[in-house]
Design a protein around this motif. Structure first.
Motif, PDB file in Angstrom:
ATOM      1  N   ALA A 189       2.061   7.126  -0.613  1.00  0.00           N
ATOM      2  CA  ALA A 189       1.023   6.107  -0.779  1.00  0.00           C
ATOM      3  C   ALA A 189      -0.051   6.535  -1.769  1.00  0.00           C
ATOM      4  CB  ALA A 189       0.379   5.801   0.584  1.00  0.00           C
ATOM      5  N   ASP A 244       0.805  -1.225   0.000  1.00  0.00           N
ATOM      6  CA  ASP A 244       0.000   0.000   0.000  1.00  0.00           C
ATOM      7  C   ASP A 244       0.837   1.273   0.000  1.00  0.00           C
ATOM      8  OD1 ASP A 244       0.943  -0.589   2.543  1.00  0.00           O
ATOM      9  OD2 ASP A 244      -0.778   0.306   3.573  1.00  0.00           O
ATOM     10  N   ARG A 277      -0.413   7.945   4.186  1.00  0.00           N
ATOM     11  CA  ARG A 277      -1.759   7.537   3.771  1.00  0.00           C
ATOM     12  C   ARG A 277      -2.703   8.718   3.641  1.00  0.00           C
ATOM     13  NH1 ARG A 277      -1.539   2.572   8.046  1.00  0.00           N
ATOM     14  NH2 ARG A 277      -0.749   0.951   6.637  1.00  0.00           N
TER      15      ARG A 277
END
Length: 474
Positions: free
Chosen positions: A269, A246, A429
């Protein structure tokens, strides 16, 4: 110009230990020598052993003759007086083995007569140079007989000819910010700036800056063989991030001969077009403290940043970092303020900057940014808020910020490695490019302060620079 500096074996011996650490040498030029800033600006250091010396054997120069032993980049031409000039060669690298110039196997013998004469003229004094066509002939001869020098030349030329970033392109903007974050990490840790600055665009626009790093040519084969021994048999702390599906993560390690070590981790990410900007995070493991710098780009014409809801939301999230801190209990845990997060409002000059140059800008602690937003000094003509040099008189510049970080005067208190890992992944993220520096050492806080305040290059330890291999997944 391509420069040649000729030295005796004793002069090389006297300077070589310093060159291995400082990567720098300043050499005076003969009066009247043309110093036009043209050509490659490479420099070759030649050891002239035609007069035999007791020290010749140290350099492997058992035969009489002239040998290229070092090469480097001429970053500056200095004005010493009304007519005198000198060159500063930085960075420098020692050749894997001396390259003979003389004899039937020497480089000069394989050059056409015109170019051989130009090189001989450059060799006739303590310093000289020659033009581009002779350089091209010399490069061809060097690589034909010594192909291992290709990576040295490419690495040095990358320092001398940094790529021009297109500020209208999202990928170039992201790489420009990450490069600045990488260079900031070397400044706050006192590791060589050259280790993270030789660079070419990665194959994919979404890859991190470190994916395009041109590796340091020194001792590559030794590092491949001995890397795990140097790491004590342990993989880098963030090695498992390179095995995740990821995120994209690249790692580079700087380690000096005392054991002080900086693991530089570059992770993202999200696709570059949807990224929110760049975060630099520096964690000092001996004191369990980290700081964060979030990059904001000043508008190029007026060098202003107009505050919007996105910035205000980001500041709210950054303020949560202070909740990770503990109350100082020991003297080295004291901080000037509870601020661990800074905004860097940066701008870049048009064209290519030096490969090790930091972007000009303002470092503003988060709490001070809050004060500015409540002060009339940031109030724009239409009621909005604006950050600029004129409106924020108390900002920090890069050298001031670096000094505070080096001395441990800013940052969190008592934060764990687990908190750092969670926070770094969280930021990636959320859509940021993250440049994370993780420093480990056996230094006490006092030893760290003494090293930081020392301005002398003498007795500094030698540094290895390498990208560690990815360990096998369990």
């Amino acid at each position: 110009m391509t420069y040649i500096v000729t030295l005796t074996p004793d002069q090389v011996t006297d300077n070589e230990d310093d060159w291995l650490v400082s990567e720098r040498f300043t050499k005076g030029l003969p009066t009247g020598l043309d110093t036009s800033d043209t050509g490659t600006r490479l420099a070759f250091l030649v050891c002239d052993s035609r007069a035999r010396s007791a020290n010749n054997g140290r350099h492997g120069l058992t035969d009489h003759g002239r040998f290229i032993t070092w090469m480097g980049s001429v970053q500056r031409i200095n004005t010493v007086g009304p007519v005198d000039r000198s060159i500063t060669i930085e960075p420098m690298r020692r050749c894997p083995k001396p390259v003979p110039l003389d004899g039937t196997d020497g480089i000069l013998a394989s050059l056409p007569s015109t170019h051989r004469a130009h090189v001989e003229r450059a060799l006739s004094g303590s310093a000289g140079h020659f033009g581009m066509t002779t350089w091209q002939a010399l490069r061809e001869a060097l690589l034909r007989r010594h192909p291992e020098l290709a990576r040295y030349i490419d690495w040095l030329l990358a320092h001398l000819n940094p790529l021009v970033f297109n500020v209208e392109d999202a990928a170039d903007r992201a790489w420009q910010e990450q490069k600045d974050a990488a260079q900031t990490l070397t400044r706050v840790t006192d590791f060589p700036h050259s280790a993270l600055s030789a660079w070419g665009r990665p194959s994919s626009r979404d890859e991190p800056y470190l994916a395009g790093l041109i590796p340091d040519p020194v001792e590559n084969s030794l590092i491949d063989h001995d890397v795990w021994a140097g790491l004590g048999g342990e993989a880098p702390l963030f090695d498992d991030w390179r095995q995740r599906g990821d995120v994209r993560c690249d790692i580079h390690v700087l380690e000096d001969s005392t054991g002080r070590r900086l693991e530089v981790v570059n992770v993202n990410a999200t696709p570059v077009e949807s990224r929110l900007g760049t975060d630099m995070i520096y964690y000092h493991h001996p004191t369990h403290s980290f700081i964060l710098v979030q990059y904001k780009r000043l508008e190029s014409r007026h060098k202003e940043y107009r505050v919007n809801k996105q910035l205000l939301d980001q500041m709210d999230r950054l303020e949560q970092v202070s909740q990770l801190s503990s109350t100082p209990a020991r003297s080295h845990e004291w901080r000037l303020s509870p601020d661990a997060c800074f905004l860097k409002f940066a701008h870049w000059r048009n064209g290519a900057a030096s490969s090790t140059e930091l972007a000009q800008g303002m470092y503003i602690p988060l709490s001070y940014a809050r004060v500015l937003l409540e002060d009339d000094c940031t109030l724009g003509p239409r009621g909005g808020r604006i950050f600029s040099y004129e409106r924020a008189a108390s900002y920090l510049v890069g050298s001031e910020f670096a000094e505070l970080v080096k001395l441990g005067r800013v940052g969190t208190v008592g934060t764990s490695v687990e908190q750092l890992r969670d926070f770094g992944l969280q930021r990636a993220r959320e859509g940021y490019s993250v440049m994370l520096g993780f420093e480990t050492s056996d230094e006490t806080p006092r030893e760290r302060a003494v090293r930081t305040r020392s301005r002398s290059a003498k007795n500094r330890p030698k540094v290895n620079s390498y990208s560690p291999p990815t360990s096998q997944q369990p």
